[in-house]
Scaffold this motif. Structure first.
Motif, PDB file in Angstrom:
ATOM      1  N   SER A 150       0.834  -1.192   0.000  1.00 38.82           N
ATOM      2  CA  SER A 150       0.000   0.000   0.000  1.00 38.82           C
ATOM      3  C   SER A 150       0.870   1.244   0.000  1.00 38.82           C
ATOM      4  O   SER A 150       2.087   1.178   0.236  1.00 38.82           O
ATOM      5  N   ILE A 151       0.268   2.389  -0.232  1.00 43.91           N
ATOM      6  CA  ILE A 151       1.009   3.638  -0.236  1.00 43.91           C
ATOM      7  C   ILE A 151       1.592   3.922   1.143  1.00 43.91           C
ATOM      8  O   ILE A 151       2.680   4.473   1.268  1.00 43.91           O
ATOM      9  N   PHE A 152       0.917   3.479   2.210  1.00 43.31           N
ATOM     10  CA  PHE A 152       1.434   3.684   3.558  1.00 43.31           C
ATOM     11  C   PHE A 152       2.609   2.753   3.847  1.00 43.31           C
ATOM     12  O   PHE A 152       3.534   3.115   4.585  1.00 43.31           O
ATOM     13  N   ASP A 153       2.592   1.552   3.270  1.00 39.79           N
ATOM     14  CA  ASP A 153       3.745   0.652   3.394  1.00 39.79           C
ATOM     15  C   ASP A 153       4.981   1.308   2.785  1.00 39.79           C
ATOM     16  O   ASP A 153       6.079   1.262   3.350  1.00 39.79           O
ATOM     17  N   ALA A 154       4.796   1.925   1.616  1.00 38.19           N
ATOM     18  CA  ALA A 154       5.916   2.567   0.929  1.00 38.19           C
ATOM     19  C   ALA A 154       6.471   3.725   1.745  1.00 38.19           C
ATOM     20  O   ALA A 154       7.684   3.897   1.862  1.00 38.19           O
ATOM     21  N   TYR A 197      -5.745   3.780  -6.051  1.00 40.40           N
ATOM     22  CA  TYR A 197      -4.329   4.117  -5.928  1.00 40.40           C
ATOM     23  C   TYR A 197      -3.789   3.835  -4.527  1.00 40.40           C
ATOM     24  O   TYR A 197      -2.645   4.172  -4.230  1.00 40.40           O
ATOM     25  N   TYR A 198      -4.612   3.210  -3.698  1.00 39.50           N
ATOM     26  CA  TYR A 198      -4.155   2.863  -2.348  1.00 39.50           C
ATOM     27  C   TYR A 198      -3.058   1.804  -2.416  1.00 39.50           C
ATOM     28  O   TYR A 198      -2.088   1.849  -1.664  1.00 39.50           O
ATOM     29  N   TYR A 199      -3.212   0.848  -3.337  1.00 40.05           N
ATOM     30  CA  TYR A 199      -2.186  -0.175  -3.546  1.00 40.05           C
ATOM     31  C   TYR A 199      -1.295   0.239  -4.716  1.00 40.05           C
ATOM     32  O   TYR A 199      -1.790   0.676  -5.764  1.00 40.05           O
ATOM     33  N   LEU A 200       0.003   0.106  -4.531  1.00 42.52           N
ATOM     34  CA  LEU A 200       0.956   0.508  -5.552  1.00 42.52           C
ATOM     35  C   LEU A 200       1.222  -0.617  -6.545  1.00 42.52           C
ATOM     36  O   LEU A 200       0.978  -1.787  -6.262  1.00 42.52           O
ATOM     37  N   LYS A 201       1.758  -0.218  -7.698  1.00 44.34           N
ATOM     38  CA  LYS A 201       2.127  -1.167  -8.746  1.00 44.34           C
ATOM     39  C   LYS A 201       3.627  -1.035  -9.023  1.00 44.34           C
ATOM     40  O   LYS A 201       4.251  -0.043  -8.641  1.00 44.34           O
ATOM     41  N   PRO A 202       4.212  -2.038  -9.675  1.00 44.17           N
ATOM     42  CA  PRO A 202       5.639  -1.959  -9.978  1.00 44.17           C
ATOM     43  C   PRO A 202       5.994  -0.678 -10.721  1.00 44.17           C
ATOM     44  O   PRO A 202       5.251  -0.220 -11.587  1.00 44.17           O
TER      45      PRO A 202
END
Length: 244
Positions: A150-154, A197-202
């Motif tokens: 997720s964006i918060f993980d990043a 867009y909460y989850y990111l992509k490569p």
């Protein structure tokens, strides 16, 4: 900056008395051009087969770090070309764009049945990297071994935002089939959990801008110096001012 402006995901619906469920399952990732695949093929005994060994051992994959990950993945992985294919020894060119890793595993198993009895195929997405830049404590490029982030993980990986980061104006740059898309993300909004867009992509890039308060603080010394220079110039001009 007020404390409220630093809060993430503000939503009046959230309560300590009841659970607020948000329906937002991570999207199924489908392989794109320039993705890197790590493929491992074994027989029923679990032994890797020489002519079909396409990736390093699991231990070596886990040990990849930011300094050597890209080089190792380029050498040991299989990059999806512009047409959406990978070139596999013996099997030749195989189209993988638009497929999930599970679908690629099934496809390879069927193709390998002419060469190996009951092949065991493992396909992983390699080269999954994101970049976090700007007002974070540890900006940089991060290589991941998890297809779900997720964006918060990043942001947590990058040490979280600095105090004067603009939490309402995070730029998310994402590669698409049509080109490059830029999306503005507000980390304070409660509906972010439902956002696509909460989850990111490569290859996603997050750019965190400084807040207006920080920009004003950064510009203050320059403005002060400019005013001091102007004041000095006025004094000098007045000193040399000659009147009849």
């Amino acid at each position: 900056m007020s404390g409220k402006k630093q809060f993430y995901i503000q939503n009046p619906k959230f309560s300590s008395e009841k659970v607020v469920e948000v329906e937002n399952r991570p999207p199924t990732y489908r392989i794109q051009v320039d993705d890197v695949l790590l493929i491992n093929i074994k027989d029923m005994k679990g032994e890797p087969l020489g002519e079909f060994t396409f990736s390093p051992s699991e231990n070596r994959v886990i040990m990849l770090n930011a300094n050597n990950a890209e080089a190792n993945l380029y050498i040991n992985g299989y990059t999806v070309d512009i047409a959406g294919f990978i070139n596999v020894p013996t099997l030749g060119r195989i189209e993988v764009r638009g497929l999930t890793v599970e679908e690629i595993e099934d496809k390879l198993k069927k193709l390998l049945e002419d060469y190996i009895k009951n092949p065991i195929v493992s396909v992983k997405l390699g080269g999954y990297k994101i970049s976090v830049l700007g007002e974070v404590r540890n900006p940089g490029r991060y290589y991941l071994f998890n297809n779900r982030i997720s964006i918060f993980d990043a942001l947590a990986m990058s040490g979280d935002l600095k105090e004067y980061a603009d939490r309402k104006n995070i730029k998310l740059i994402r590669e698409t089939e049509k080109g490059t898309a830029t999306i503005l993300v507000d980390l304070t909004k409660g509906d972010l959990l439902e956002s696509p867009y909460y989850y990111l992509k490569p290859n996603d890039i997050l750019i965190v801008s400084p807040s207006k308060t920080q920009l004003r603080r950064a510009n203050f010394p320059v403005i002060t110096t400019a005013f001091a220079a102007i004041s000095s110039l006025i004094v000098i001009l007045r000193f040399f001012d000659v009147r009849p």
